[in-house]
Design a protein around this motif. Sequence first.
Motif, PDB file in Angstrom:
ATOM      1  N   UNK A  36     -11.131   2.814  52.086  1.00 26.20           N
ATOM      2  CA  UNK A  36     -12.561   2.545  52.155  1.00 26.20           C
ATOM      3  C   UNK A  36     -13.269   3.831  52.558  1.00 26.20           C
ATOM      4  N   UNK A  37     -14.566   3.849  52.372  1.00 26.10           N
ATOM      5  CA  UNK A  37     -15.357   4.978  52.864  1.00 26.10           C
ATOM      6  C   UNK A  37     -16.723   4.491  53.337  1.00 26.10           C
ATOM      7  N   UNK A  38     -17.249   5.247  54.265  1.00 27.40           N
ATOM      8  CA  UNK A  38     -18.568   4.925  54.778  1.00 27.40           C
ATOM      9  C   UNK A  38     -19.352   6.215  54.992  1.00 27.40           C
ATOM     10  N   UNK A  39     -20.437   6.326  54.268  1.00 26.43           N
ATOM     11  CA  UNK A  39     -21.337   7.471  54.420  1.00 26.43           C
ATOM     12  C   UNK A  39     -22.431   7.105  55.416  1.00 26.43           C
ATOM     13  N   UNK A  89     -19.189  12.066  47.364  1.00 28.80           N
ATOM     14  CA  UNK A  89     -17.945  11.522  47.918  1.00 28.80           C
ATOM     15  C   UNK A  89     -17.858  11.759  49.427  1.00 28.80           C
ATOM     16  N   UNK A  90     -18.786  12.510  49.969  1.00 25.18           N
ATOM     17  CA  UNK A  90     -18.776  12.789  51.400  1.00 25.18           C
ATOM     18  C   UNK A  90     -18.909  11.498  52.200  1.00 25.18           C
ATOM     19  N   UNK A  91     -17.974  11.284  53.108  1.00 18.65           N
ATOM     20  CA  UNK A  91     -17.945  10.057  53.905  1.00 18.65           C
ATOM     21  C   UNK A  91     -16.767  10.132  54.870  1.00 18.65           C
ATOM     22  N   UNK A  92     -16.735   9.169  55.769  1.00 23.71           N
ATOM     23  CA  UNK A  92     -15.524   8.939  56.545  1.00 23.71           C
ATOM     24  C   UNK A  92     -14.665   7.969  55.742  1.00 23.71           C
ATOM     25  N   UNK A 117      -8.061   5.020  61.832  1.00 22.66           N
ATOM     26  CA  UNK A 117      -9.136   5.592  62.624  1.00 22.66           C
ATOM     27  C   UNK A 117     -10.179   6.326  61.798  1.00 22.66           C
ATOM     28  N   UNK A 118      -9.927   6.581  60.521  1.00 18.06           N
ATOM     29  CA  UNK A 118     -10.894   7.292  59.705  1.00 18.06           C
ATOM     30  C   UNK A 118     -10.655   8.785  59.699  1.00 18.06           C
ATOM     31  N   UNK A 119     -10.910   9.373  58.555  1.00 17.37           N
ATOM     32  CA  UNK A 119     -10.815  10.819  58.420  1.00 17.37           C
ATOM     33  C   UNK A 119     -12.020  11.297  57.612  1.00 17.37           C
ATOM     34  N   UNK A 120     -12.651  12.370  58.094  1.00 13.64           N
ATOM     35  CA  UNK A 120     -13.884  12.857  57.490  1.00 13.64           C
ATOM     36  C   UNK A 120     -13.580  13.682  56.240  1.00 13.64           C
ATOM     37  N   UNK A 121     -14.276  13.356  55.169  1.00  9.24           N
ATOM     38  CA  UNK A 121     -14.238  14.147  53.942  1.00  9.24           C
ATOM     39  C   UNK A 121     -15.654  14.654  53.684  1.00  9.24           C
TER      40      UNK A 121
END
Length: 125
Positions: A36-39, A89-92, A117-121
């Motif tokens: 998943x991703x969240x901006x 595409x920038x998001x966690x 825990x999420x990783x920043x892109x």
Amino acid sequence: VQLQASGGGLVQAGGSLRLSCAASGRTFSSQTMGWFRQAPGKEREIVSAISWCGSRTYYLDSVKGRFTISRDNARNTVYLQMNSLKPEDTAVYYCAADRRSRVFIPGDKSGFGYWGQGTQVTVSS
């Protein structure tokens, strides 16, 4: 189930990153896994998912042809290869595991109950 995501970073548009998610527990090989991703200011969205045996996959329309999900059940790890990255595409990015056993519903978010825990892109233009 505990999930540990890694592999995020800063990359220029057009570049690539490979995310990894290592899972603990004995149920990995029977669980659908997802990314998943969240901006900022946006809802969390499902980017991709892979069935427990790896035979079926799902991709968000905007990443089709650029992202590839895979898994290695012997290593309890799921991957997301991201190519041709775009600033949008920038998001966690979060990896997640479905609570249910041997269930795969393309695009369904409701079953995912275990989260990393999420990783920043970050993709620069």
